[in-house]
Design a protein around this motif. Structure first.
Motif, short mmCIF file in Angstrom:
data_model
loop_
_atom_site.label_atom_id
_atom_site.label_comp_id
_atom_site.label_asym_id
_atom_site.label_seq_id
_atom_site.Cartn_x
_atom_site.Cartn_y
_atom_site.Cartn_z
N VAL A 129 0.84 -1.20 0.00
CA VAL A 129 0.00 0.00 0.00
C VAL A 129 0.87 1.25 0.00
CG1 VAL A 129 -1.89 -1.14 1.20
CG2 VAL A 129 -0.16 0.09 2.53
N GLU A 130 0.36 2.29 -0.61
CA GLU A 130 1.03 3.59 -0.62
C GLU A 130 0.35 4.47 0.42
OE1 GLU A 130 3.54 4.57 -2.52
OE2 GLU A 130 3.65 3.16 -4.21
N LEU A 131 0.98 4.64 1.57
CA LEU A 131 0.40 5.51 2.60
C LEU A 131 0.48 6.96 2.15
CD1 LEU A 131 1.79 4.07 5.97
CD2 LEU A 131 -0.45 3.69 4.95
N THR A 132 -0.55 7.71 2.44
CA THR A 132 -0.53 9.14 2.14
C THR A 132 0.25 9.88 3.22
OG1 THR A 132 -2.54 9.62 3.40
CG2 THR A 132 -2.82 8.93 1.10
N ASP A 133 0.63 11.11 2.91
CA ASP A 133 1.33 11.93 3.91
C ASP A 133 0.45 12.12 5.14
OD1 ASP A 133 3.48 12.18 2.21
OD2 ASP A 133 2.87 14.13 1.42
N GLU A 134 -0.85 12.24 4.93
CA GLU A 134 -1.77 12.44 6.04
C GLU A 134 -1.83 11.21 6.95
OE1 GLU A 134 -2.45 15.29 2.94
OE2 GLU A 134 -2.47 13.08 2.85
#
Length: 395
Positions: A374-379
């Motif tokens: 998964v690509e975690l968002t900055d948030e």
């Protein structure tokens, strides 16, 4: 997790190709190679996968020999609170978890686990009667297996008397070593779930060991007089202040990052390690770490917002070195898949100059991409490192 497996398989394939390239001289004997290849093929075809037994007898962490169904499809996880998150990642699914305690669910809701596995938020938590397990409700769920805290002998007896098959997992048996404890949990799960392909847990173990060794090496040269004194606030509200003495995870975290546990004179375990402000004044810690087992935030200490306690003269507060532990798949104070990241975070919090090269947020993104694909968002990453008050809620 799937990504990790793909990477592993790709690596193995690459190694096999390299091995083939290194045997060019042997290629001058094609007839022999063909025969050997055919024999290997025949052998592989003849091999059958090992039959997985319907039951297996394991020795759990309470020292009990228990015969359990293999690969159970209906389990309940009780007072070993991090285990639902570990089991979900281990199986890459929470489909088999019928119920868990509310404290585990609170972490799933406020951490990353509920985002990675949204179905975990639908798991039953109505198995408690106050602070005790409702055995009647538990029996009605008809679980094949119940996982519980190995130190809770009273609960083990109740489960046995109710005719339930239970396996104890210990958070204390390995001196609160978060890495070893996690690995021992996985080793026990491996016995219960035979034939399962290796998954994220191998990556967690390897990375944790590598990070631990690196931190130990970087802090080895710090003189005793320069070692930072760290105070853990495990729970803190108007009614009590509970720390980590020598017999809790805080001591291991301090040892792991080359720090001194300010409360190392406290021998009591867990919730018995109650301290006073007078003791805090005497210790005067350089750094204060607040766990996610309490809703208290660093700003509460800066503002003296808890009861009548005055933190204004404490060095860590004066230097604004009060930190809330990250919130990942579970509360990072205990063993979890996030232990390697928590080690990096804590090392940098305690010794920012020594570990200035650590880019924790980038490491988190890489780690989660490898483990979960998964690509975690900055948030999402920011929320892990600045968890809000509900992370300390137990319901």
């Amino acid at each position: 997790m799937k990504k990790a497996l793909v990477l592993l398989l790709s690596l193995l394939l690459a190694l096999s190709l390299l091995a083939g390239c290194g045997n060019k001289e042997e290629a001058s004997e094609p007839e022999v190679e063909e025969t050997e290849a055919e024999e290997t093929e025949d052998t592989e075809e003849a091999e059958e996968p090992a039959e997985i037994p319907e039951e297996v007898t394991v020795t759990d962490h309470a020292g009990r020999e228990v015969t359990v169904p293999t690969n159970p499809e209906k389990v309940v996880v009780l007072d070993i609170l991090p285990l639902p998150s570990v089991l979900t990642v281990y199986l890459d699914s929470c489909e088999s978890i019928l119920a868990m305690e509310p404290a585990s669910m609170a972490a799933a809701k406020t951490g990353v686990l509920g985002q990675l596995y949204p179905e975990v938020l639908n798991v039953n938590t109505e198995i408690m009667e106050g602070e005790d397990v409702n055995i009647e409700t538990l029996v009605s769920l008809e679980p094949e297996l119940v996982y519980y805290n190995a130190g809770n002998t009273e609960l083990a007896e109740k489960l046995e008397n109710a005719g339930l098959t239970a396996v104890g997992f210990s958070p204390t048996k390995w001196h609160f070593d978060a890495i070893q404890t996690f690995n021992e949990w996985i080793a026990l799960l491996d016995q219960i779930y035979p034939g399962r392909a290796e998954g994220a847990e191998a990556t967690v173990a390897d990375y944790a060991n590598a990070v631990y060794s690196e931190i130990q090496e970087k802090t080895a040269g710090i003189a005793d007089e320069d070692k930072q004194k760290v105070l853990f606030l495990f729970q803190y509200d108007e009614n009590n202040m509970i720390t980590s003495g020598v017999n809790f995870f805080g001591q291991w975290w301090c040892d792991a990052v080359g720090a001194v546990n300010a409360a190392n004179e406290v021998a009591a375990e867990k919730s018995n390690a109650v301290i006073t402000m007078e003791q805090v004044y005497a210790w005067d810690p350089d750094v204060i770490i607040i766990t996610n087992f309490t809703p208290t935030q660093p700003q509460d200490l800066y503002d003296n917002a808890i009861g009548d306690d005055d933190w204004s003269t404490v060095k860590a507060v004066q230097d604004h070195r009060v930190y809330k532990m990250p919130m990942g798949t579970y509360r990072t104070y205990t063993p979890s898949t996030d232990t390697p990241l928590a080690l990096k975070w804590m090392a940098q919090a305690v010794y920012p100059e020594v570990f200035a090269d650590y880019d924790i947020r980038s490491d988190v993104k890489d780690y989660y991409k490898t483990l979960f694909g998964v690509e975690l968002t900055d948030e999402q990453v920011e929320a892990m490192f600045k968890p809000n008050n509900p992370t300390g809620s137990w319901d």
